[in-house]
Design a protein around this motif. Structure first.
Motif, PDB file in Angstrom:
ATOM      1  N   ILE A   1       0.705  -1.357  -0.062  1.00  0.00           N
ATOM      2  CA  ILE A   1      -0.033  -0.105  -0.191  1.00  0.00           C
ATOM      3  C   ILE A   1       0.687   1.467   0.145  1.00  0.00           C
ATOM      4  O   ILE A   1       0.585   2.343  -0.348  1.00  0.00           O
TER       5      ILE A   1
ATOM      6  N   THR B   1       3.590  12.363   0.348  1.00  0.00           N
ATOM      7  CA  THR B   1       3.403  13.576   0.523  1.00  0.00           C
ATOM      8  C   THR B   1       2.111  13.135   1.087  1.00  0.00           C
ATOM      9  O   THR B   1       1.514  12.679   2.083  1.00  0.00           O
ATOM     10  N   ASP B   2       0.921  14.358   1.341  1.00  0.00           N
ATOM     11  CA  ASP B   2      -0.404  14.460   1.991  1.00  0.00           C
ATOM     12  C   ASP B   2      -1.275  13.810   1.658  1.00  0.00           C
ATOM     13  O   ASP B   2      -2.091  12.783   2.303  1.00  0.00           O
ATOM     14  N   LYS B   3      -1.714  14.204   0.557  1.00  0.00           N
ATOM     15  CA  LYS B   3      -2.705  13.156  -0.629  1.00  0.00           C
ATOM     16  C   LYS B   3      -2.286  11.525   0.077  1.00  0.00           C
ATOM     17  O   LYS B   3      -2.847  10.745  -0.004  1.00  0.00           O
ATOM     18  N   ASP B   4      -0.645  10.852  -0.165  1.00  0.00           N
ATOM     19  CA  ASP B   4      -0.503   9.190  -0.204  1.00  0.00           C
ATOM     20  C   ASP B   4      -0.860   9.471   1.023  1.00  0.00           C
ATOM     21  O   ASP B   4      -1.075   8.218   1.800  1.00  0.00           O
TER      22      ASP B   4
ATOM     23  N   LEU C   1      -3.107  10.513   3.522  1.00  0.00           N
ATOM     24  CA  LEU C   1      -4.293  10.736   3.656  1.00  0.00           C
ATOM     25  C   LEU C   1      -5.613   9.350   2.905  1.00  0.00           C
ATOM     26  O   LEU C   1      -6.226   8.865   3.176  1.00  0.00           O
ATOM     27  N   GLU C   2      -4.336   8.723   1.539  1.00  0.00           N
ATOM     28  CA  GLU C   2      -5.093   7.864   0.738  1.00  0.00           C
ATOM     29  C   GLU C   2      -4.877   6.444   1.766  1.00  0.00           C
ATOM     30  O   GLU C   2      -5.286   5.485   1.809  1.00  0.00           O
ATOM     31  N   ILE C   3      -3.049   6.593   2.174  1.00  0.00           N
ATOM     32  CA  ILE C   3      -3.572   4.882   3.163  1.00  0.00           C
ATOM     33  C   ILE C   3      -4.123   4.965   4.430  1.00  0.00           C
ATOM     34  O   ILE C   3      -3.301   3.513   5.277  1.00  0.00           O
TER      35      ILE C   3
ATOM     36  N   MET D   1      -6.360   2.336   5.640  1.00  0.00           N
ATOM     37  CA  MET D   1      -5.843   1.376   5.204  1.00  0.00           C
ATOM     38  C   MET D   1      -5.261   0.460   6.537  1.00  0.00           C
ATOM     39  O   MET D   1      -5.534  -0.467   7.003  1.00  0.00           O
TER      40      MET D   1
END
Length: 172
Positions: free
Chosen positions: A88, A97-100, A102-104, A107
Motif C-alpha cells: 500500500i 505527500t499529504d495526499k499519500d 490521507l489515502e493509506i 488502510m
C-alpha cells in the motif's frame, strides 16, 4: 564520522555525523538514527539481511505545534503485515505527500492494531506547570502509556521500537 565514549553503561560504541548516529549496545544490537539513518543502514545491510519480526513501535506528532495537541500512537506490526504495508506504499512519512498519507492511513488503521492518545494543549499546560514536567518527560510518559496499553491489550512480548527524542537516562 566522529566516535565518542558513551555515558550509558549498556552502549559499547557510539558514533555520529551531521546526519546520523550509530549506537552499538552490549547485547549486539546496532541502532542507526537520524535523517540519513535508512540510507546508511542500506550500505551495511540488504533487506534480506534484516530479519522480519513482530514488533511494537511508537511515535508522536504535534510537538512544536503552538495550536495543536500532541498525539502519540503505538502500533503492533506483525511479520505477516510487512508485505501488505509495502504494497500500500508505507514508508518514512517524510517521503510521502499529504495526499499519500490521507489515502493509506485508513488502510493502516483497518489492518494494524494500535493505541493512540491525544494530549490537549490545556492538559499539556497543566502538566507542564503543576508537575514541572518538561516536554521530554511528558513525551516519555505518553510513549510509555500507549506502549503499555497496546502491549497488555495484545499480550505482546517482542521488540519495542521508539524513535529517540531524549537520552536514555532522561527517558527512564
Amino acid at each position: 564520522l566522529k566516535a565518542f565514549k558513551s555515558s550509558f553503561s549498556d552502549v559499547l560504541f557510539k558514533a555520529k555525523t551531521n546526519t546520523f548516529n550509530v549506537f552499538i549496545y552490549n547485547n549486539n544490537t546496532v541502532l542507526f538514527q537520524g535523517k540519513d539513518a535508512n540510507n546508511e543502514l542500506t550500505k551495511w545491510y540488504t533487506p534480506e539481511d534484516l530479519e522480519v519480526i513482530d514488533h511494537v513501535g511508537s511515535d508522536e506528532v504535534g510537538v512544536g505545534d503552538y495550536f495543536g495537541p500532541i498525539v502519540v500512537t503505538a502500533s503492533l506490526v506483525k511479520k505477516e503485515d510487512y508485505e501488505y504495508l509495502k504494497f500500500i506504499g508505507v514508508k518514512d512519512s517524510k517521503q510521502l505527500t499529504d495526499k499519500d498519507i490521507l489515502e493509506i492511513a485508513p488502510m493502516i488503521i483497518a489492518k494494524i492494531k494500535s493505541v493512540t492518545f491525544v494530549l490537549s494543549n490545556s492538559k499539556y499546560n497543566e502538566i507542564h506547570s503543576e508537575k514541572d514536567f518538561n516536554l521530554n518527560k511528558i513525551k516519555a510518559y505518553l510513549h510509555n502509556f500507549v506502549l503499555y496499553k497496546l502491549v497488555h491489550k495484545e499480550k505482546f512480548e517482542g521488540k519495542i521500537i521508539i524513535d529517540q527524542f531524549c537520552s536514555e537516562d532522561l527517558y527512564y
